[in-house]
Design an enzyme around this catalytic site. Structure first.
Site, short mmCIF file in Angstrom:
data_model
loop_
_atom_site.label_atom_id
_atom_site.label_comp_id
_atom_site.label_asym_id
_atom_site.label_seq_id
_atom_site.Cartn_x
_atom_site.Cartn_y
_atom_site.Cartn_z
NE ARG A 15 -7.69 1.02 -0.60
CZ ARG A 15 -6.69 1.90 -1.59
NH1 ARG A 15 -5.54 1.81 -1.28
NH2 ARG A 15 -7.28 2.54 -2.33
CG ASP A 16 -5.79 5.62 -0.46
OD1 ASP A 16 -4.76 5.41 -0.33
OD2 ASP A 16 -6.06 5.93 -1.53
CG HIS A 206 -7.76 6.78 -6.10
ND1 HIS A 206 -8.39 6.26 -5.19
CD2 HIS A 206 -6.74 7.19 -5.70
CE1 HIS A 206 -7.61 6.07 -4.12
NE2 HIS A 206 -6.72 6.31 -4.45
CG HIS A 208 -3.45 10.26 -3.71
ND1 HIS A 208 -3.53 10.01 -2.10
CD2 HIS A 208 -3.90 9.22 -4.29
CE1 HIS A 208 -3.96 8.74 -1.97
NE2 HIS A 208 -4.11 8.34 -2.95
CB CYS A 239 0.20 4.31 -2.34
SG CYS A 239 1.08 2.56 -2.46
CG ASN A 248 -7.30 9.40 -1.26
OD1 ASN A 248 -7.35 9.23 -2.38
ND2 ASN A 248 -7.01 8.71 -0.32
N1 COA Z 1 -4.06 -11.39 2.07
C1 COA Z 1 -3.68 -11.85 3.22
N2 COA Z 1 -2.57 -12.69 3.03
C2 COA Z 1 -1.89 -12.61 1.83
C3 COA Z 1 -2.20 -12.22 0.99
C4 COA Z 1 -3.53 -11.52 0.90
N3 COA Z 1 -4.06 -10.88 -0.39
N4 COA Z 1 -1.45 -12.45 -0.32
C5 COA Z 1 -0.20 -13.14 0.29
N5 COA Z 1 -0.50 -13.48 1.65
C6 COA Z 1 0.22 -14.14 2.73
C7 COA Z 1 0.63 -15.33 2.12
O1 COA Z 1 -0.29 -16.34 2.50
C8 COA Z 1 1.89 -15.72 2.88
O2 COA Z 1 1.76 -16.09 4.02
P1 COA Z 1 2.66 -16.86 5.10
O3 COA Z 1 3.76 -16.06 5.31
O4 COA Z 1 1.99 -17.01 6.29
O5 COA Z 1 2.69 -17.97 4.32
C9 COA Z 1 2.51 -14.33 2.97
O6 COA Z 1 1.29 -13.43 2.83
C10 COA Z 1 3.32 -14.06 1.91
O7 COA Z 1 2.85 -14.17 0.44
P2 COA Z 1 3.43 -14.12 -0.91
O8 COA Z 1 2.70 -14.26 -1.91
O9 COA Z 1 4.95 -14.51 -0.99
O10 COA Z 1 3.25 -12.54 -0.80
P3 COA Z 1 4.53 -11.45 -0.85
O11 COA Z 1 5.39 -11.39 0.71
O12 COA Z 1 5.48 -11.52 -2.05
O13 COA Z 1 3.93 -10.00 -0.85
C11 COA Z 1 1.72 -9.01 -1.43
C12 COA Z 1 2.93 -9.78 -2.17
C13 COA Z 1 0.88 -8.63 -2.70
C14 COA Z 1 0.81 -10.19 -0.76
C15 COA Z 1 1.95 -7.87 -0.71
O14 COA Z 1 3.13 -7.29 -1.24
C16 COA Z 1 0.70 -7.06 -0.28
O15 COA Z 1 -0.06 -7.40 0.19
N6 COA Z 1 0.80 -5.78 -0.90
C17 COA Z 1 -0.45 -5.02 -0.77
C18 COA Z 1 0.03 -3.73 -1.12
C19 COA Z 1 -0.93 -2.46 -0.59
O16 COA Z 1 -1.89 -2.60 -0.34
N7 COA Z 1 -0.47 -1.23 -1.28
C20 COA Z 1 -1.39 -0.39 -1.00
C21 COA Z 1 -2.56 -0.19 -1.87
S1 COA Z 1 -2.20 0.36 -3.62
ZN ZN Z 2 -4.72 6.32 -3.13
#
Ligand code: COA
Ligand code: ZN
Length: 313
Positions: A15-16, A206, A208, A239, A248
Protein backbone atom coordinates in the site's frame (compact mmCIF):
# COMPACT_ATOMS: atom_id res chain seq x y z
CA UNK A 1 16.17 -1.06 28.99
CA UNK A 2 13.12 -3.32 29.09
CA UNK A 3 12.61 -4.75 25.59
CA UNK A 4 9.84 -7.06 24.36
CA UNK A 5 10.65 -10.69 23.50
CA UNK A 6 8.62 -10.56 20.31
CA UNK A 7 7.02 -8.02 17.98
CA UNK A 8 4.54 -7.94 15.11
CA UNK A 9 5.54 -6.35 11.83
CA UNK A 10 2.71 -5.12 9.60
CA UNK A 11 3.94 -5.14 6.00
CA UNK A 12 2.89 -1.93 4.24
CA UNK A 13 4.90 -2.00 0.99
CA UNK A 14 1.90 -3.14 -1.08
CA UNK A 15 0.00 0.00 0.00
CA UNK A 16 2.39 2.71 1.21
CA UNK A 17 5.13 1.57 -1.16
CA UNK A 18 3.21 1.04 -4.37
CA UNK A 19 1.20 4.26 -3.89
CA UNK A 20 4.47 6.21 -3.77
CA UNK A 21 5.86 5.00 -7.10
CA UNK A 22 5.38 7.15 -10.19
CA UNK A 23 4.33 4.14 -12.28
CA UNK A 24 1.64 1.51 -11.90
CA UNK A 25 2.79 -1.91 -10.67
CA UNK A 26 0.84 -4.67 -12.39
CA UNK A 27 -1.79 -6.41 -10.26
CA UNK A 28 -0.12 -9.81 -10.70
CA UNK A 29 3.22 -8.37 -9.60
CA UNK A 30 1.59 -6.83 -6.51
CA UNK A 31 0.11 -10.23 -5.69
CA UNK A 32 3.45 -11.95 -6.29
CA UNK A 33 5.14 -9.64 -3.77
CA UNK A 34 2.39 -10.06 -1.18
CA UNK A 35 2.68 -13.85 -1.54
CA UNK A 36 6.48 -13.70 -1.19
CA UNK A 37 6.19 -11.61 1.97
CA UNK A 38 3.61 -14.03 3.39
CA UNK A 39 5.88 -17.00 2.59
CA UNK A 40 8.66 -15.32 4.57
CA UNK A 41 6.40 -15.46 7.62
CA UNK A 42 4.71 -12.04 7.68
CA UNK A 43 1.22 -12.46 9.12
CA UNK A 44 -0.26 -8.97 8.68
CA UNK A 45 -0.15 -7.23 5.33
CA UNK A 46 -1.63 -3.89 4.30
CA UNK A 47 -2.45 -5.17 0.84
CA UNK A 48 -3.88 -2.06 -0.82
CA UNK A 49 -6.04 1.02 -0.27
CA UNK A 50 -9.56 1.85 -1.39
CA UNK A 51 -9.11 5.47 -2.43
CA UNK A 52 -10.17 7.64 -5.32
CA UNK A 53 -8.52 6.31 -8.49
CA UNK A 54 -8.17 9.92 -9.61
CA UNK A 55 -6.27 10.84 -6.43
CA UNK A 56 -4.07 7.70 -6.29
CA UNK A 57 -4.19 5.85 -9.61
CA UNK A 58 -1.54 3.38 -8.40
CA UNK A 59 -4.21 1.78 -6.17
CA UNK A 60 -6.96 1.59 -8.79
CA UNK A 61 -6.79 -2.23 -8.82
CA UNK A 62 -7.57 -2.61 -5.09
CA UNK A 63 -10.50 -4.99 -5.62
CA UNK A 64 -8.54 -7.13 -8.09
CA UNK A 65 -5.59 -7.36 -5.71
CA UNK A 66 -7.87 -8.59 -2.92
CA UNK A 67 -9.58 -11.03 -5.27
CA UNK A 68 -6.23 -12.52 -6.33
CA UNK A 69 -4.83 -13.17 -2.85
CA UNK A 70 -4.74 -16.62 -1.28
CA UNK A 71 -6.86 -16.71 1.89
CA UNK A 72 -4.84 -18.81 4.23
CA UNK A 73 -3.11 -17.73 7.38
CA UNK A 74 -2.55 -14.08 6.48
CA UNK A 75 -4.43 -11.09 7.82
CA UNK A 76 -5.06 -8.53 5.07
CA UNK A 77 -5.69 -4.87 5.81
CA UNK A 78 -6.65 -2.09 3.45
CA UNK A 79 -6.38 1.63 4.06
CA UNK A 80 -9.49 3.76 3.52
CA UNK A 81 -10.00 7.53 3.73
CA UNK A 82 -13.81 7.61 3.88
CA UNK A 83 -17.06 5.62 4.02
CA UNK A 84 -17.03 4.84 0.32
CA UNK A 85 -13.59 3.27 0.68
CA UNK A 86 -14.76 1.26 3.68
CA UNK A 87 -17.76 -0.07 1.75
CA UNK A 88 -15.57 -1.13 -1.17
CA UNK A 89 -13.05 -2.75 1.21
CA UNK A 90 -15.80 -4.71 2.97
CA UNK A 91 -17.18 -5.89 -0.39
CA UNK A 92 -13.66 -7.01 -1.33
CA UNK A 93 -13.53 -9.07 1.89
CA UNK A 94 -10.58 -7.48 3.63
CA UNK A 95 -9.94 -8.75 7.16
CA UNK A 96 -9.24 -5.30 8.56
CA UNK A 97 -9.95 -1.74 7.50
CA UNK A 98 -7.40 0.92 8.42
CA UNK A 99 -9.14 4.27 8.46
CA UNK A 100 -6.70 7.13 8.01
CA UNK A 101 -7.28 10.62 9.40
CA UNK A 102 -4.62 13.30 9.67
CA UNK A 103 -3.74 14.70 13.08
CA UNK A 104 -3.35 18.16 11.47
CA UNK A 105 -5.96 20.15 9.61
CA UNK A 106 -3.52 21.22 6.90
CA UNK A 107 -2.43 17.68 6.01
CA UNK A 108 -6.05 16.55 6.13
CA UNK A 109 -7.00 19.12 3.50
CA UNK A 110 -4.03 18.14 1.32
CA UNK A 111 -4.58 14.40 1.65
CA UNK A 112 -8.35 13.94 1.59
CA UNK A 113 -9.65 17.41 0.65
CA UNK A 114 -11.67 17.81 3.81
CA UNK A 115 -11.05 18.70 7.43
CA UNK A 116 -10.54 16.36 10.39
CA UNK A 117 -14.06 16.95 11.73
CA UNK A 118 -15.67 15.77 8.51
CA UNK A 119 -13.52 12.63 8.52
CA UNK A 120 -14.36 11.93 12.17
CA UNK A 121 -18.06 12.34 11.36
CA UNK A 122 -17.73 9.32 9.01
CA UNK A 123 -16.49 7.02 11.76
CA UNK A 124 -19.78 5.71 13.22
CA UNK A 125 -21.01 4.67 9.75
CA UNK A 126 -17.67 3.07 8.87
CA UNK A 127 -17.45 1.11 12.12
CA UNK A 128 -21.05 -0.01 11.95
CA UNK A 129 -20.75 -1.18 8.31
CA UNK A 130 -17.59 -3.11 9.19
CA UNK A 131 -19.06 -4.61 12.36
CA UNK A 132 -22.10 -5.89 10.44
CA UNK A 133 -19.75 -7.91 8.22
CA UNK A 134 -17.33 -9.00 10.95
CA UNK A 135 -14.51 -6.80 9.65
CA UNK A 136 -12.10 -5.29 12.20
CA UNK A 137 -11.29 -1.57 12.07
CA UNK A 138 -8.03 0.14 13.02
CA UNK A 139 -7.43 3.87 13.19
CA UNK A 140 -4.33 5.45 11.67
CA UNK A 141 -3.22 8.97 12.51
CA UNK A 142 -1.21 10.56 9.71
CA UNK A 143 1.36 13.22 10.70
CA UNK A 144 1.14 12.27 14.40
CA UNK A 145 4.73 13.42 14.97
CA UNK A 146 4.69 16.61 12.93
CA UNK A 147 3.10 18.06 9.81
CA UNK A 148 4.97 19.37 6.77
CA UNK A 149 2.54 22.30 6.50
CA UNK A 150 1.74 23.09 10.14
CA UNK A 151 4.93 21.99 11.97
CA UNK A 152 4.49 20.54 15.46
CA UNK A 153 1.32 18.58 16.16
CA UNK A 154 0.24 18.89 19.82
CA UNK A 155 -0.13 15.63 21.75
CA UNK A 156 -3.61 16.81 22.68
CA UNK A 157 -4.65 16.68 19.00
CA UNK A 158 -3.28 13.15 18.64
CA UNK A 159 -5.07 12.02 21.79
CA UNK A 160 -8.36 13.66 20.77
CA UNK A 161 -8.32 11.85 17.42
CA UNK A 162 -7.37 8.60 19.16
CA UNK A 163 -10.33 9.12 21.49
CA UNK A 164 -12.67 9.31 18.48
CA UNK A 165 -11.27 6.04 17.13
CA UNK A 166 -11.39 4.28 20.49
CA UNK A 167 -14.97 5.45 21.22
CA UNK A 168 -16.04 3.89 17.94
CA UNK A 169 -14.32 0.59 18.74
CA UNK A 170 -10.92 0.69 16.99
CA UNK A 171 -8.87 -2.47 17.57
CA UNK A 172 -5.52 -0.83 16.95
CA UNK A 173 -4.24 2.74 16.73
CA UNK A 174 -1.43 3.42 14.26
CA UNK A 175 0.67 6.47 15.05
CA UNK A 176 2.25 7.48 11.77
CA UNK A 177 5.28 9.68 11.26
CA UNK A 178 4.15 10.34 7.70
CA UNK A 179 6.84 12.93 7.13
CA UNK A 180 9.79 11.49 9.04
CA UNK A 181 9.83 14.33 11.57
CA UNK A 182 10.08 12.18 14.71
CA UNK A 183 13.19 11.77 16.84
CA UNK A 184 13.65 9.34 19.76
CA UNK A 185 12.61 11.74 22.56
CA UNK A 186 9.50 12.76 20.62
CA UNK A 187 8.63 9.08 20.14
CA UNK A 188 9.10 8.29 23.82
CA UNK A 189 7.09 11.27 24.90
CA UNK A 190 4.14 10.64 22.55
CA UNK A 191 4.00 6.96 23.54
CA UNK A 192 4.05 8.00 27.20
CA UNK A 193 1.14 10.41 26.66
CA UNK A 194 -0.72 7.76 24.66
CA UNK A 195 -0.30 5.06 27.29
CA UNK A 196 -1.22 7.52 30.02
CA UNK A 197 -4.64 8.01 28.41
CA UNK A 198 -5.23 4.70 26.58
CA UNK A 199 -3.51 2.07 28.70
CA UNK A 200 -5.62 -0.78 27.32
CA UNK A 201 -5.44 0.16 23.62
CA UNK A 202 -3.06 -1.59 21.23
CA UNK A 203 -0.92 0.77 19.20
CA UNK A 204 1.53 0.52 16.32
CA UNK A 205 4.23 2.86 15.06
CA UNK A 206 4.74 3.78 11.41
CA UNK A 207 8.05 5.50 10.76
CA UNK A 208 9.35 7.15 7.60
CA UNK A 209 13.02 7.87 7.08
CA UNK A 210 12.96 11.37 5.56
CA UNK A 211 15.53 12.60 8.08
CA UNK A 212 17.42 9.38 8.76
CA UNK A 213 15.87 8.81 12.19
CA UNK A 214 13.48 5.91 11.50
CA UNK A 215 15.56 3.04 12.93
CA UNK A 216 16.53 5.10 15.99
CA UNK A 217 12.84 5.88 16.44
CA UNK A 218 11.97 2.19 16.29
CA UNK A 219 14.55 1.46 18.97
CA UNK A 220 13.18 4.24 21.17
CA UNK A 221 9.62 2.97 20.63
CA UNK A 222 10.64 -0.57 21.65
CA UNK A 223 12.05 0.79 24.89
CA UNK A 224 8.84 2.75 25.46
CA UNK A 225 6.73 -0.41 25.18
CA UNK A 226 5.73 -0.61 21.50
CA UNK A 227 5.43 -4.10 20.03
CA UNK A 228 3.73 -3.48 16.65
CA UNK A 229 5.48 -1.72 13.76
CA UNK A 230 4.68 -0.92 10.14
CA UNK A 231 7.59 -1.79 7.86
CA UNK A 232 7.90 -2.01 4.07
CA UNK A 233 9.82 -4.46 1.94
CA UNK A 234 12.90 -2.78 0.46
CA UNK A 235 12.08 0.39 2.40
CA UNK A 236 9.71 1.74 -0.25
CA UNK A 237 6.93 4.10 0.69
CA UNK A 238 5.63 7.60 1.09
CA UNK A 239 2.49 9.67 1.14
CA UNK A 240 1.93 11.33 -2.24
CA UNK A 241 0.67 14.41 -0.38
CA UNK A 242 3.89 15.08 1.48
CA UNK A 243 6.71 17.07 -0.10
CA UNK A 244 9.92 14.99 -0.33
CA UNK A 245 8.26 11.82 0.95
CA UNK A 246 10.81 9.12 1.82
CA UNK A 247 10.65 5.42 2.45
CA UNK A 248 9.41 3.37 5.36
CA UNK A 249 11.62 1.24 7.56
CA UNK A 250 12.78 -1.67 5.37
CA UNK A 251 11.18 -4.89 6.67
CA UNK A 252 14.33 -6.95 6.09
CA UNK A 253 16.56 -4.43 7.90
CA UNK A 254 14.21 -4.44 10.88
CA UNK A 255 14.04 -8.26 10.92
CA UNK A 256 17.86 -8.39 10.91
CA UNK A 257 18.26 -5.97 13.79
CA UNK A 258 15.47 -7.30 15.98
CA UNK A 259 16.34 -10.99 15.55
CA UNK A 260 19.97 -10.21 16.35
CA UNK A 261 18.75 -8.46 19.52
CA UNK A 262 16.85 -11.63 20.47
CA UNK A 263 13.45 -10.14 19.60
CA UNK A 264 11.31 -12.59 17.67
CA UNK A 265 9.60 -11.40 14.47
CA UNK A 266 8.43 -14.74 13.07
CA UNK A 267 9.95 -13.72 9.72
CA UNK A 268 12.69 -15.62 7.91
CA UNK A 269 15.52 -13.23 7.05
CA UNK A 270 16.77 -14.99 3.93
CA UNK A 271 13.28 -15.29 2.46
CA UNK A 272 12.42 -11.66 3.17
CA UNK A 273 15.69 -10.50 1.56
CA UNK A 274 14.85 -12.58 -1.49
CA UNK A 275 11.42 -10.96 -1.62
CA UNK A 276 13.03 -7.51 -1.41
CA UNK A 277 15.39 -8.36 -4.28
CA UNK A 278 12.46 -9.50 -6.40
CA UNK A 279 10.70 -6.24 -5.58
CA UNK A 280 13.76 -4.31 -6.74
CA UNK A 281 13.72 -6.25 -10.02
CA UNK A 282 10.06 -5.42 -10.56
CA UNK A 283 10.48 -1.74 -9.75
CA UNK A 284 13.67 -1.48 -11.77
CA UNK A 285 15.80 0.74 -9.56
CA UNK A 286 17.81 0.48 -6.34
CA UNK A 287 15.69 0.46 -3.18
CA UNK A 288 16.70 1.95 0.18
CA UNK A 289 16.92 -1.38 2.10
CA UNK A 290 20.46 -2.25 3.19
CA UNK A 291 20.23 -5.99 3.97
CA UNK A 292 19.45 -6.77 0.35
CA UNK A 293 22.79 -5.16 -0.53
CA UNK A 294 25.00 -6.39 2.33
CA UNK A 295 23.40 -9.73 3.16
CA UNK A 296 22.96 -11.28 6.60
CA UNK A 297 25.91 -11.70 8.97
CA UNK A 298 26.06 -15.51 8.73
CA UNK A 299 28.95 -16.24 6.29
CA UNK A 300 27.40 -19.64 5.50
CA UNK A 301 24.56 -17.86 3.78
CA UNK A 302 26.87 -16.48 1.15
CA UNK A 303 27.99 -19.98 0.10
CA UNK A 304 27.13 -20.65 -3.51
CA UNK A 305 26.15 -17.02 -3.92
CA UNK A 306 22.63 -17.87 -2.83
CA UNK A 307 22.13 -14.79 -0.75
CA UNK A 308 24.96 -12.28 -1.08
CA UNK A 309 24.30 -9.88 -3.86
CA UNK A 310 26.85 -10.72 -6.59
CA UNK A 311 27.37 -7.02 -7.16
CA UNK A 312 28.69 -6.53 -3.64
CA UNK A 313 30.05 -10.02 -2.87
N1 COA B 1 -12.61 4.85 -3.32
C1 COA B 1 -12.90 4.96 -4.63
N2 COA B 1 -13.48 6.05 -5.18
C2 COA B 1 -13.79 7.05 -4.35
C3 COA B 1 -13.53 7.00 -2.98
C4 COA B 1 -12.91 5.85 -2.48
N3 COA B 1 -12.59 5.73 -1.17
N4 COA B 1 -13.94 8.15 -2.42
C5 COA B 1 -14.45 8.90 -3.39
N5 COA B 1 -14.37 8.25 -4.56
C6 COA B 1 -14.80 8.70 -5.89
C7 COA B 1 -16.18 9.30 -5.88
O1 COA B 1 -17.15 8.29 -6.07
C8 COA B 1 -16.13 10.25 -7.03
O2 COA B 1 -16.21 9.53 -8.24
P1 COA B 1 -16.84 10.15 -9.57
O3 COA B 1 -15.94 11.31 -9.95
O4 COA B 1 -16.77 9.04 -10.55
O5 COA B 1 -18.20 10.58 -9.18
C9 COA B 1 -14.70 10.80 -6.94
O6 COA B 1 -13.95 9.80 -6.25
C10 COA B 1 -14.63 12.11 -6.19
O7 COA B 1 -15.30 11.97 -4.95
P2 COA B 1 -15.20 13.04 -3.80
O8 COA B 1 -15.96 12.53 -2.62
O9 COA B 1 -15.56 14.40 -4.36
O10 COA B 1 -13.68 12.98 -3.41
P3 COA B 1 -12.52 14.04 -3.65
O11 COA B 1 -12.24 14.23 -5.08
O12 COA B 1 -12.74 15.23 -2.79
O13 COA B 1 -11.29 13.20 -3.02
C11 COA B 1 -10.68 11.46 -1.50
C12 COA B 1 -11.34 12.81 -1.66
C13 COA B 1 -10.56 11.21 -0.02
C14 COA B 1 -11.54 10.39 -2.12
C15 COA B 1 -9.31 11.46 -2.21
O14 COA B 1 -8.60 12.63 -1.89
C16 COA B 1 -8.48 10.25 -1.84
O15 COA B 1 -8.79 9.13 -2.24
N6 COA B 1 -7.41 10.46 -1.07
C17 COA B 1 -6.56 9.37 -0.62
C18 COA B 1 -5.22 9.92 -0.29
C19 COA B 1 -4.27 8.82 0.09
O16 COA B 1 -4.48 7.64 -0.14
N7 COA B 1 -3.14 9.24 0.65
C20 COA B 1 -2.11 8.33 1.03
C21 COA B 1 -2.39 7.56 2.26
S1 COA B 1 -2.24 8.52 3.73
ZN1 ZN C 1 3.46 5.93 5.40
Amino acid sequence: MDLPSKVTLREVAPRDGFQSLPGFILTEQKIEIIEAVARAGVKEIEATSFVSPKAIPQMRDATDVMRGLPRSGCYYSALVPNLKGAQLAIEARVDNIVVVISASEAHSMANVRRGMKASIADLPAIFSAAKDQGVAVSGALAVAFGCPYQGDVPHEDVLALTEAYVENGAELIILADTTGMATPPRVESLIKSFKGRFAATDFALHFHNNRGTAMANLFAALGAGATIFDTALGGIGGCPNVPQAAGNLPTEDVVYMLEDMGIETGIDLVSIIEAARRLEEIIGHTLPGQLMKSGPRDPQLSAGGCILNPATA
